[in-house]
Design a protein around this motif. Structure first.
Motif, short mmCIF file in Angstrom:
data_model
loop_
_atom_site.label_atom_id
_atom_site.label_comp_id
_atom_site.label_asym_id
_atom_site.label_seq_id
_atom_site.Cartn_x
_atom_site.Cartn_y
_atom_site.Cartn_z
N TYR A 41 -3.21 -6.91 -0.34
CA TYR A 41 -2.73 -7.67 -1.03
C TYR A 41 -1.23 -8.45 -0.89
O TYR A 41 -0.93 -7.07 -0.15
CB TYR A 41 -3.08 -7.56 -2.81
CG TYR A 41 -2.46 -5.93 -3.37
CD1 TYR A 41 -1.34 -7.07 -3.92
CD2 TYR A 41 -2.61 -4.86 -2.67
CE1 TYR A 41 -0.19 -5.56 -4.37
CE2 TYR A 41 -1.38 -4.13 -2.98
CZ TYR A 41 -0.09 -4.46 -3.76
OH TYR A 41 0.46 -3.32 -4.76
N TRP A 42 -0.73 -9.34 -1.58
CA TRP A 42 0.23 -9.48 -1.21
C TRP A 42 1.00 -9.97 -2.05
O TRP A 42 0.53 -10.36 -3.31
CB TRP A 42 0.38 -10.65 -0.55
CG TRP A 42 0.50 -10.19 1.17
CD1 TRP A 42 1.55 -10.37 1.91
CD2 TRP A 42 -0.89 -10.44 1.86
NE1 TRP A 42 1.38 -10.30 3.25
CE2 TRP A 42 -0.26 -10.15 3.40
CE3 TRP A 42 -2.30 -10.30 1.45
CZ2 TRP A 42 -1.34 -9.96 4.00
CZ3 TRP A 42 -3.10 -10.66 2.32
CH2 TRP A 42 -2.54 -9.97 3.59
N VAL A 43 2.30 -9.71 -2.86
CA VAL A 43 3.30 -10.44 -4.39
C VAL A 43 3.33 -11.53 -4.31
O VAL A 43 4.31 -12.29 -3.03
CB VAL A 43 3.61 -9.33 -4.60
CG1 VAL A 43 5.28 -9.89 -5.45
CG2 VAL A 43 3.74 -7.43 -4.51
N LYS A 74 -10.20 -15.54 -10.94
CA LYS A 74 -9.43 -14.14 -10.87
C LYS A 74 -9.78 -12.29 -9.15
O LYS A 74 -9.46 -11.89 -9.60
CB LYS A 74 -10.44 -13.24 -12.48
CG LYS A 74 -10.07 -14.55 -13.51
CD LYS A 74 -10.78 -13.48 -14.17
CE LYS A 74 -12.25 -13.35 -14.25
NZ LYS A 74 -13.41 -14.73 -14.30
N ASP A 75 -11.08 -12.89 -8.62
CA ASP A 75 -11.08 -12.28 -7.24
C ASP A 75 -10.23 -12.36 -6.42
O ASP A 75 -9.71 -11.35 -5.76
CB ASP A 75 -12.57 -11.99 -6.68
CG ASP A 75 -13.54 -12.04 -7.60
OD1 ASP A 75 -13.62 -11.20 -8.37
OD2 ASP A 75 -14.61 -12.73 -7.33
N HIS A 76 -9.42 -13.11 -6.69
CA HIS A 76 -8.15 -13.51 -6.22
C HIS A 76 -6.76 -13.65 -5.60
O HIS A 76 -5.53 -13.55 -5.40
CB HIS A 76 -8.57 -14.93 -4.86
CG HIS A 76 -9.74 -14.62 -4.12
ND1 HIS A 76 -9.72 -13.96 -2.68
CD2 HIS A 76 -11.02 -15.07 -4.33
CE1 HIS A 76 -11.43 -13.79 -2.25
NE2 HIS A 76 -12.05 -14.61 -3.58
N PHE A 77 -6.38 -14.54 -6.96
CA PHE A 77 -4.79 -14.14 -7.72
C PHE A 77 -4.95 -13.39 -9.34
O PHE A 77 -5.37 -13.63 -10.42
CB PHE A 77 -5.49 -16.19 -7.93
CG PHE A 77 -5.25 -16.88 -7.22
CD1 PHE A 77 -4.30 -16.82 -6.42
CD2 PHE A 77 -6.96 -17.35 -6.46
CE1 PHE A 77 -4.19 -17.87 -5.91
CE2 PHE A 77 -6.35 -18.46 -5.63
CZ PHE A 77 -5.25 -18.54 -4.95
N ILE A 114 -5.03 -21.90 -6.90
CA ILE A 114 -6.33 -21.46 -7.88
C ILE A 114 -6.88 -22.55 -8.16
O ILE A 114 -8.40 -22.37 -7.86
CB ILE A 114 -5.25 -21.31 -8.90
CG1 ILE A 114 -4.26 -19.78 -8.69
CG2 ILE A 114 -6.38 -21.26 -10.17
CD1 ILE A 114 -3.30 -19.82 -10.27
N GLU A 115 -6.12 -23.79 -7.97
CA GLU A 115 -7.89 -25.49 -8.52
C GLU A 115 -8.26 -25.11 -7.10
O GLU A 115 -9.81 -25.60 -7.42
CB GLU A 115 -6.48 -25.95 -8.84
CG GLU A 115 -7.84 -27.69 -9.37
CD GLU A 115 -8.63 -27.57 -10.55
OE1 GLU A 115 -9.97 -27.64 -9.94
OE2 GLU A 115 -8.06 -26.25 -11.59
N PHE A 160 1.73 -13.01 -9.38
CA PHE A 160 0.57 -13.40 -8.59
C PHE A 160 0.68 -11.42 -7.95
O PHE A 160 1.70 -11.35 -6.88
CB PHE A 160 0.40 -14.15 -8.58
CG PHE A 160 0.23 -14.95 -9.41
CD1 PHE A 160 -0.70 -15.61 -10.05
CD2 PHE A 160 1.11 -16.20 -9.87
CE1 PHE A 160 -0.96 -16.32 -11.36
CE2 PHE A 160 1.35 -17.10 -10.71
CZ PHE A 160 0.25 -17.29 -11.58
N PHE A 161 -0.32 -11.19 -8.38
CA PHE A 161 -1.21 -9.81 -6.93
C PHE A 161 -2.09 -11.03 -6.15
O PHE A 161 -2.96 -11.63 -7.05
CB PHE A 161 -2.06 -8.80 -7.38
CG PHE A 161 -0.45 -7.99 -7.82
CD1 PHE A 161 0.15 -7.76 -7.29
CD2 PHE A 161 -0.95 -7.42 -9.34
CE1 PHE A 161 1.66 -7.31 -8.34
CE2 PHE A 161 0.20 -6.85 -9.27
CZ PHE A 161 0.62 -6.31 -9.44
N LEU A 162 -2.07 -11.44 -4.95
CA LEU A 162 -3.01 -12.38 -4.30
C LEU A 162 -3.87 -11.54 -3.10
O LEU A 162 -3.06 -10.65 -2.51
CB LEU A 162 -1.50 -13.18 -3.25
CG LEU A 162 -0.84 -13.91 -4.06
CD1 LEU A 162 0.19 -14.60 -3.85
CD2 LEU A 162 -1.62 -14.78 -5.28
#
Length: 282
Positions: free
Chosen positions: A34-36, A71-74, A60-61, A94-96
């Motif tokens: 993951y990235w921040v 929610k699985d990615h952002f 996100i959109e 955000f954790f990405l």
């Protein structure tokens, strides 16, 4: 994008932005990557968080429009930071996932932020490597399951011989009729295979497991019931195949003959295993 070879032992990507994105990658306790968001913001040239946050919102959109659970990615986060005066303030972040970062890069403004182009390439590379890794794992598992099926078939032949089977082609034909509701030739035709192709060498993991289970169950049944004679053994093979067929359909909603054929396993076995980073998109 065309695939090109990447030397995994080189100085990463020979691109300072891509190298920084690689260095910013974090790993969970379970090995996930993951990235921040605020770290990504600085790397790809966004000075103001609000400007970058608008890119995150667009991403996100995009994720939502693709039918993927955002929610699985952002994952939104709040954290305390110390500002210049020494006071602590709460900020959002955000954790990405890799996919989230890819969407952010694609929604970024490359015209005004040249670093975005490097980010687009980096996360495209990362996504491609993940695909290759998953394919390699799938191929290795198919090879393993094909070997298990060979062993199960040997044991089934042994039990069939003790039952008095002499015409093995007829015995196996009965099994195909039970599991696939058609003979081997028609199974191959339905799957788009040539008559000379080996069905199991083109079977995926699920289909190989189904056939292994059928072989093991038939072997057990022949032995425990003390079945004797060619016709009785054929009837039992067909009966067991039918039970497995209906179980697959009830639990998975599909019949075995509808499972798609895959590249032949004998080709997979002959290829050298890829190292992560061997092949990337250009």
């Amino acid at each position: 994008m065309n695939d090109v070879i990447l030397n995994a032992n080189s100085a990463m990507y020979n691109d300072p932005i891509m190298d920084r994105l690689e260095a910013a990658k974090r790993t969970t306790s379970k090995g996930g990557e993951y990235w921040v968001a605020r770290e990504i913001q600085n790397i790809i040239g966004y000075a103001k968080w609000e400007n970058f946050k608008s890119v995150v919102r667009k991403s996100i959109e995009s994720c939502r429009e693709g039918g993927i659970d955002t929610k699985d990615h952002f994952l939104g986060a709040r954290k305390m930071v110390t500002v210049g005066s020494g006071a602590k303030v709460e900020i959002d972040d955000f954790f990405l996932t890799r996919y989230a970062c890819y969407l952010i890069a694609m929604n970024g403004e490359a015209a005004t932020h040249p670093e975005v182009a490097s980010a687009q390439r980096y996360f495209a590379v990362q996504t491609r490597l993940q695909e290759l890794d998953r394919k390699q794992l799938n191929d290795q598992e198919r090879v393993r399951l094909r070997g298990r099926l060979r062993e199960a078939t040997k044991h089934l032949h042994s039990a069939a011989a003790k039952a008095g089977v002499q015409e093995y082609a007829l015995f196996h034909h009965a099994g195909y009729l039970g599991l696939y509701d058609m003979g081997l030739r028609d199974v191959k035709k339905k799957k788009g295979l040539n008559p000379t192709d080996d069905l199991y060498d083109h079977a995926g993991r699920f289909e190989l497991s189904v056939n292994e289970f059928k072989a093991q169950l038939t072997e057990k049944s022949l032995i425990q019931k003390g079945i004797k004679g060619q016709q009785a053994a054929q009837n039992e093979h067909k009966r067991v195949g039918r039970i497995v067929r209906e179980t697959v359909h009830r639990e998975a909603g599909i019949y075995p003959e509808d499972l798609k054929a895959e590249p032949p396993i004998n080709v997979i076995e002959s290829l050298p295993k890829k190292e992560i980073g061997d092949e990337i998109p250009n």
